[in-house]
Scaffold this active site. Structure first.
Site, short mmCIF file in Angstrom:
data_model
loop_
_atom_site.label_atom_id
_atom_site.label_comp_id
_atom_site.label_asym_id
_atom_site.label_seq_id
_atom_site.Cartn_x
_atom_site.Cartn_y
_atom_site.Cartn_z
N ILE A 18 0.84 -1.20 0.00
CA ILE A 18 0.00 0.00 0.00
C ILE A 18 0.87 1.25 0.00
O ILE A 18 0.58 2.23 -0.69
CB ILE A 18 -0.97 -0.02 1.20
CG1 ILE A 18 -1.97 -1.18 1.06
CG2 ILE A 18 -1.72 1.31 1.34
CD1 ILE A 18 -2.95 -1.34 2.22
N TYR A 157 -3.60 -6.93 16.43
CA TYR A 157 -3.73 -6.05 15.26
C TYR A 157 -5.02 -5.22 15.35
O TYR A 157 -5.01 -4.00 15.09
CB TYR A 157 -3.74 -6.93 14.02
CG TYR A 157 -3.68 -6.22 12.68
CD1 TYR A 157 -2.46 -5.81 12.15
CD2 TYR A 157 -4.84 -6.03 11.93
CE1 TYR A 157 -2.40 -5.20 10.90
CE2 TYR A 157 -4.78 -5.42 10.68
CZ TYR A 157 -3.56 -5.01 10.17
OH TYR A 157 -3.51 -4.41 8.94
N TYR A 189 -9.37 -5.97 2.81
CA TYR A 189 -8.35 -6.93 2.37
C TYR A 189 -7.82 -6.50 1.00
O TYR A 189 -8.52 -6.50 0.00
CB TYR A 189 -8.95 -8.34 2.34
CG TYR A 189 -9.06 -8.89 3.75
CD1 TYR A 189 -8.11 -9.77 4.25
CD2 TYR A 189 -10.06 -8.46 4.62
CE1 TYR A 189 -8.16 -10.24 5.56
CE2 TYR A 189 -10.13 -8.92 5.93
CZ TYR A 189 -9.18 -9.80 6.39
OH TYR A 189 -9.22 -10.25 7.69
N1 CAA Z 1 -14.55 -17.69 13.49
C1 CAA Z 1 -14.83 -18.67 14.38
N2 CAA Z 1 -14.09 -19.73 14.55
C2 CAA Z 1 -12.99 -19.86 13.79
C3 CAA Z 1 -12.64 -18.90 12.83
C4 CAA Z 1 -13.48 -17.79 12.69
N3 CAA Z 1 -13.22 -16.83 11.80
N4 CAA Z 1 -11.52 -19.29 12.22
C5 CAA Z 1 -11.15 -20.45 12.81
N5 CAA Z 1 -12.06 -20.81 13.73
C6 CAA Z 1 -12.05 -22.01 14.57
C7 CAA Z 1 -11.57 -23.25 13.81
O1 CAA Z 1 -12.64 -23.83 13.15
C8 CAA Z 1 -11.01 -24.10 14.93
O2 CAA Z 1 -12.07 -24.68 15.63
P1 CAA Z 1 -11.91 -26.10 16.41
O3 CAA Z 1 -10.82 -25.89 17.43
O4 CAA Z 1 -13.25 -26.32 17.00
O5 CAA Z 1 -11.53 -27.07 15.34
C9 CAA Z 1 -10.37 -23.07 15.84
O6 CAA Z 1 -11.06 -21.82 15.60
C10 CAA Z 1 -8.88 -22.88 15.51
O7 CAA Z 1 -8.32 -22.12 16.51
P2 CAA Z 1 -6.74 -22.06 16.65
O8 CAA Z 1 -6.38 -21.25 17.85
O9 CAA Z 1 -6.18 -23.46 16.61
O10 CAA Z 1 -6.38 -21.25 15.34
P3 CAA Z 1 -5.36 -21.63 14.20
O11 CAA Z 1 -4.00 -21.74 14.82
O12 CAA Z 1 -5.87 -22.73 13.39
O13 CAA Z 1 -5.40 -20.33 13.25
C11 CAA Z 1 -5.11 -18.05 12.69
C12 CAA Z 1 -5.39 -19.06 13.78
C13 CAA Z 1 -3.72 -18.29 12.07
C14 CAA Z 1 -5.09 -16.70 13.35
C15 CAA Z 1 -6.16 -18.14 11.60
O14 CAA Z 1 -7.42 -18.09 12.21
C16 CAA Z 1 -6.07 -16.97 10.61
O15 CAA Z 1 -5.20 -16.90 9.76
N6 CAA Z 1 -7.04 -16.05 10.69
C17 CAA Z 1 -7.16 -14.90 9.76
C18 CAA Z 1 -6.52 -13.73 10.33
C19 CAA Z 1 -6.64 -12.61 9.34
O16 CAA Z 1 -7.68 -12.31 8.78
N7 CAA Z 1 -5.54 -11.94 9.12
C20 CAA Z 1 -5.53 -10.84 8.22
C21 CAA Z 1 -4.15 -10.63 7.73
S1 CAA Z 1 -4.09 -9.35 6.53
C22 CAA Z 1 -4.37 -7.98 7.40
O17 CAA Z 1 -4.40 -7.95 8.58
C23 CAA Z 1 -4.56 -6.73 6.58
C24 CAA Z 1 -5.80 -6.07 6.97
O18 CAA Z 1 -5.75 -5.03 7.59
C25 CAA Z 1 -7.11 -6.61 6.53
#
Ligand code: CAA
Length: 251
Positions: A18, A157, A189
């Protein structure tokens, strides 16, 4: 209002996805643009500068770790002596360290708060006196849709980005009478290295929720920043603008 000199703009995180688009937008608007970057990225920054030169852009570079107050002092001093006083500041430096809270270590919390939020204080503090004395300034803080709506895996964040807009609203009040505007832009995003780093399935899930049905481009964010720093934008202050494809709608 007529301008008697070329405006100088400092864009922190200026060599990022950006940030680069913002540098180009401000240059297209006639500003002299300085791209801030982390000192550890000096060689990438020089390569970036060369690439931009190849495209006809003459950008300056300024190295400094914006998470450190002392480094921000030195960086802005260096810009002042080599180039001149900063009229436009875009706080665009940012990182992610995504983890659910139960797995988040203090380092991940602190790194995100320091780079994304402390930096806004650290750098803005260095330019604010000059802007107020000269009676003109534009500050734009690049926050995120996730500061507005929260995001699974981003307590750090989301807190930092929400904090940026609190800073915007408070500082806007302090500077309103002196020709200095302060605004927030909250991208959704956007296709950059930061969103590339997300797991493919998570990214797909998120894009499926975006009404415009695609990620945004850095240029779509930069366009709005360009408008906010324009001479004619002097009555817009303390505001948050969303560029998120409709992912989060509010007023
Ligand atoms: N809502 C509810 N539940 C969710 C979920 C959500 N959005 N996402 C995952 N879960 C659940 C899973 O189904 C799983 O459930 P079970 O334990 O019952 O199987 C559980 O949560 C997983 O939890 P963990 O703690 O084990 O999480 P993980 O290690 O698998 O992953 C994470 C965690 C890496 C943060 C992942 O969720 C992720 O990448 N999330 C997206 C984060 C995101 O959007 N980042 C944006 C980056 S870009 C940016 O930030 C720029 C901007 O300004 C937009």
């Amino acid at each position: 209002m007529s301008i008697d000199h070329q405006r100088i703009a400092l864009v922190t995180g200026g060599i990022g996805g950006i940030g680069t688009a913002i540098c180009k937008e401000l240059a297209a608007r006639g500003m002299r643009v300085v791209a801030g970057h982390h000192p550890d990225e000096a060689s990438q920054a020089r390569a970036w500068q060369e690439r931009q030169r190849g495209e006809g852009h003459d950008f300056e570079l300024a190295a400094g770790d914006v998470a450190s107050f002392e480094a921000a002092v030195a960086m802005v001093r260096d810009v002042g002596s080599r180039i001149g006083p900063v009229d436009v500041l875009v706080n665009c430096a940012g990182i992610t360290r995504d983890k659910t809270l139960r797995k988040m270590e203090p380092e991940q919390w602190q790194a995100v708060l320091r780079v994304n939020l402390d930096s806004v204080y650290n750098v803005t503090r260095q330019v604010i006196d000059g802007m107020l004395e000269r009676g003109w300034g534009r500050i734009v803080n690049i926050a995120s849709v996730n500061g507005q709506k929260g995001q699974f895996g981003q307590t750090n964040y989301s807190a930092a980005k929400a904090g940026m807009h609190g800073f915007t609203m408070a500082l806007a009040q302090e500077t309103a009478r002196k020709g200095v505007t302060v605004n927030t832009v909250s991208p959704g995003y956007i296709a950059t290295e930061m969103t590339d780093a997300m797991a493919e399935d998570v990214r797909k899930q998120i894009v499926a929720q975006i009404p415009i049905a695609r990620m945004g481009t850095p240029e779509e964010v930069a366009y709005l920043v360009g408008v906010l720093v324009d001479e004619r934008a002097g009555y817009i202050t303390g505001a948050n603008y969303e560029v998120n494809g409709g992912l989060f709608m509010s007023f």
